[in-house]
Design a protein around this motif. Sequence first.
Motif, PDB file in Angstrom:
ATOM      1  N   GLU A  36      31.707  47.917  30.184  1.00  0.00           N
ATOM      2  CA  GLU A  36      32.564  49.285  29.336  1.00  0.00           C
ATOM      3  C   GLU A  36      32.225  50.330  30.504  1.00  0.00           C
ATOM      4  N   VAL A  37      33.091  50.140  31.275  1.00  0.00           N
ATOM      5  CA  VAL A  37      33.258  51.007  32.927  1.00  0.00           C
ATOM      6  C   VAL A  37      34.674  51.313  33.303  1.00  0.00           C
ATOM      7  N   ARG A  38      35.506  52.224  33.209  1.00  0.00           N
ATOM      8  CA  ARG A  38      36.876  52.076  33.464  1.00  0.00           C
ATOM      9  C   ARG A  38      37.213  52.317  35.430  1.00  0.00           C
ATOM     10  N   PHE A  39      37.552  50.983  36.178  1.00  0.00           N
ATOM     11  CA  PHE A  39      38.246  50.951  36.765  1.00  0.00           C
ATOM     12  C   PHE A  39      38.640  52.042  37.553  1.00  0.00           C
ATOM     13  N   PRO A  40      38.261  53.189  39.108  1.00  0.00           N
ATOM     14  CA  PRO A  40      39.188  54.604  39.021  1.00  0.00           C
ATOM     15  C   PRO A  40      40.230  54.980  38.554  1.00  0.00           C
ATOM     16  N   ALA A  41      40.040  55.407  38.121  1.00  0.00           N
ATOM     17  CA  ALA A  41      41.650  56.132  37.781  1.00  0.00           C
ATOM     18  C   ALA A  41      42.230  56.531  38.335  1.00  0.00           C
ATOM     19  N   ASN A  42      41.645  57.793  39.868  1.00  0.00           N
ATOM     20  CA  ASN A  42      42.359  57.322  40.008  1.00  0.00           C
ATOM     21  C   ASN A  42      42.866  56.674  41.162  1.00  0.00           C
ATOM     22  N   LEU A  43      42.170  55.707  40.972  1.00  0.00           N
ATOM     23  CA  LEU A  43      42.698  53.939  42.294  1.00  0.00           C
ATOM     24  C   LEU A  43      43.990  52.885  41.138  1.00  0.00           C
ATOM     25  N   SER A  44      43.564  53.878  39.879  1.00  0.00           N
ATOM     26  CA  SER A  44      44.671  52.564  38.976  1.00  0.00           C
ATOM     27  C   SER A  44      46.388  53.416  39.708  1.00  0.00           C
ATOM     28  N   PHE A  45      46.364  54.821  39.372  1.00  0.00           N
ATOM     29  CA  PHE A  45      47.407  55.474  39.689  1.00  0.00           C
ATOM     30  C   PHE A  45      48.743  55.048  41.278  1.00  0.00           C
ATOM     31  N   HIS A  48      50.665  37.583  21.191  1.00  0.00           N
ATOM     32  CA  HIS A  48      50.412  38.633  21.878  1.00  0.00           C
ATOM     33  C   HIS A  48      50.916  38.942  23.455  1.00  0.00           C
ATOM     34  N   SER A  49      51.709  39.761  24.218  1.00  0.00           N
ATOM     35  CA  SER A  49      51.864  39.808  25.476  1.00  0.00           C
ATOM     36  C   SER A  49      51.060  40.087  26.393  1.00  0.00           C
ATOM     37  N   ARG A  50      51.000  40.098  27.881  1.00  0.00           N
ATOM     38  CA  ARG A  50      49.198  39.846  28.621  1.00  0.00           C
ATOM     39  C   ARG A  50      49.957  41.039  29.295  1.00  0.00           C
ATOM     40  N   ARG A  51      48.637  41.754  30.139  1.00  0.00           N
ATOM     41  CA  ARG A  51      50.120  42.362  30.904  1.00  0.00           C
ATOM     42  C   ARG A  51      48.980  42.387  32.181  1.00  0.00           C
ATOM     43  N   ARG A  52      49.747  42.308  33.766  1.00  0.00           N
ATOM     44  CA  ARG A  52      49.141  41.949  34.920  1.00  0.00           C
ATOM     45  C   ARG A  52      49.341  43.928  35.713  1.00  0.00           C
ATOM     46  N   TYR A  53      48.625  44.297  36.795  1.00  0.00           N
ATOM     47  CA  TYR A  53      48.821  44.961  37.177  1.00  0.00           C
ATOM     48  C   TYR A  53      48.038  44.443  39.043  1.00  0.00           C
ATOM     49  N   ASP A  54      48.669  45.198  40.173  1.00  0.00           N
ATOM     50  CA  ASP A  54      48.343  45.023  41.649  1.00  0.00           C
ATOM     51  C   ASP A  54      47.823  46.488  41.815  1.00  0.00           C
ATOM     52  N   ALA A  55      46.932  46.921  41.885  1.00  0.00           N
ATOM     53  CA  ALA A  55      46.702  47.951  42.663  1.00  0.00           C
ATOM     54  C   ALA A  55      46.336  48.333  44.199  1.00  0.00           C
ATOM     55  N   GLY A  56      46.210  47.339  44.640  1.00  0.00           N
ATOM     56  CA  GLY A  56      45.906  47.100  45.469  1.00  0.00           C
ATOM     57  C   GLY A  56      47.429  48.316  46.827  1.00  0.00           C
ATOM     58  N   ILE A  57      48.297  48.462  45.878  1.00  0.00           N
ATOM     59  CA  ILE A  57      49.329  49.737  46.673  1.00  0.00           C
ATOM     60  C   ILE A  57      49.230  50.869  46.140  1.00  0.00           C
ATOM     61  N   ALA A  58      48.031  51.194  45.190  1.00  0.00           N
ATOM     62  CA  ALA A  58      47.169  52.608  45.187  1.00  0.00           C
ATOM     63  C   ALA A  58      46.631  52.713  46.189  1.00  0.00           C
ATOM     64  N   MET A  59      45.905  51.780  47.221  1.00  0.00           N
ATOM     65  CA  MET A  59      45.048  52.013  48.396  1.00  0.00           C
ATOM     66  C   MET A  59      45.512  52.949  48.932  1.00  0.00           C
ATOM     67  N   ARG A  60      44.325  54.229  49.548  1.00  0.00           N
ATOM     68  CA  ARG A  60      44.814  55.433  50.070  1.00  0.00           C
ATOM     69  C   ARG A  60      44.445  55.586  51.171  1.00  0.00           C
ATOM     70  N   HIS A  72      33.027  39.376  35.695  1.00  0.00           N
ATOM     71  CA  HIS A  72      32.752  40.643  34.070  1.00  0.00           C
ATOM     72  C   HIS A  72      34.302  41.283  33.955  1.00  0.00           C
ATOM     73  N   GLY A  73      34.427  41.582  32.753  1.00  0.00           N
ATOM     74  CA  GLY A  73      35.738  42.153  33.031  1.00  0.00           C
ATOM     75  C   GLY A  73      35.640  43.837  32.364  1.00  0.00           C
ATOM     76  N   PHE A  74      36.097  44.541  32.911  1.00  0.00           N
ATOM     77  CA  PHE A  74      35.912  45.990  32.325  1.00  0.00           C
ATOM     78  C   PHE A  74      37.482  46.443  31.904  1.00  0.00           C
ATOM     79  N   ARG A  75      37.630  48.337  32.021  1.00  0.00           N
ATOM     80  CA  ARG A  75      39.003  48.749  31.272  1.00  0.00           C
ATOM     81  C   ARG A  75      38.852  49.352  32.584  1.00  0.00           C
ATOM     82  N   TRP A  76      40.984  49.463  31.849  1.00  0.00           N
ATOM     83  CA  TRP A  76      41.231  50.457  33.423  1.00  0.00           C
ATOM     84  C   TRP A  76      42.070  50.962  32.225  1.00  0.00           C
ATOM     85  N   LYS A  77      42.771  52.071  33.162  1.00  0.00           N
ATOM     86  CA  LYS A  77      43.566  52.388  32.507  1.00  0.00           C
ATOM     87  C   LYS A  77      45.973  52.585  33.513  1.00  0.00           C
TER      88      LYS A  77
END
Length: 210
Positions: free
Chosen positions: A5-14, A42-54, A74-79
């Motif tokens: 129950e921890v969120r992937f850093p929101a500034n990195l998912s932005f 139900h639908s399923r979502r996919r994301y790629d956070a690589g583009i947000a790494m700065r 282990h799973g985790f939360r994603w914004k």
Amino acid sequence: MGFHEVRFPANLSFGSIGGPERLTDVVTLANGFEERNTPWQHSRRRYDAGIAMRGLDDIETLIAFFEARRGQIHGFRWKDWADYKSGAALIEPSYDDQVIAIGDDVTPTFQLTKTYRSGVHDYARPVTKPVRGSVRIGLGGDEQQEAVHYTVDYTTGIVTFLHPPNAGDAVTAGFEFDVPVRFDTDRIMVSVASFQAGDAPNVPVVEIRV
């Protein structure tokens, strides 16, 4: 296999890219018409956070988060910055954003949902990871008080009333929410461009059922 129950850093998912996907079986008949079906409700979502790494700090944070989740284990939360509220993106959630159920004098528990509408058609998406402190609940048009009239399980999105709502009363809700996900890879490939900058060109993340 578990869920943290921890969120992937929101500034990195932005700034990441992604969205919903569905699985559709399409069969073209001999007469040219099609039959279309899906095994997914139900639908399923996919994301790629690589583009947000700065920078190197982002890379270090990503690697630490990846290692703590043991890769895909282990799973985790994603914004999802494009879709994380019960109502309009620029408005704070209100207790009457979504109708999640109608009371029947018997049922005390209800799943948070978000309904997407287009014309006369709609899709109700279960919300299993609401953000703590963001949930507001209404009953019969009146806002209720958490811990007085109802409780929320923030790990499942289940709302439980102290007393079952009266028959015919609309149960409404407003909330912010995260998406339950896991990494869709067992390795993170990074590149250090300078002493101050780096990038991880591919960090795939996929929604999971919890």
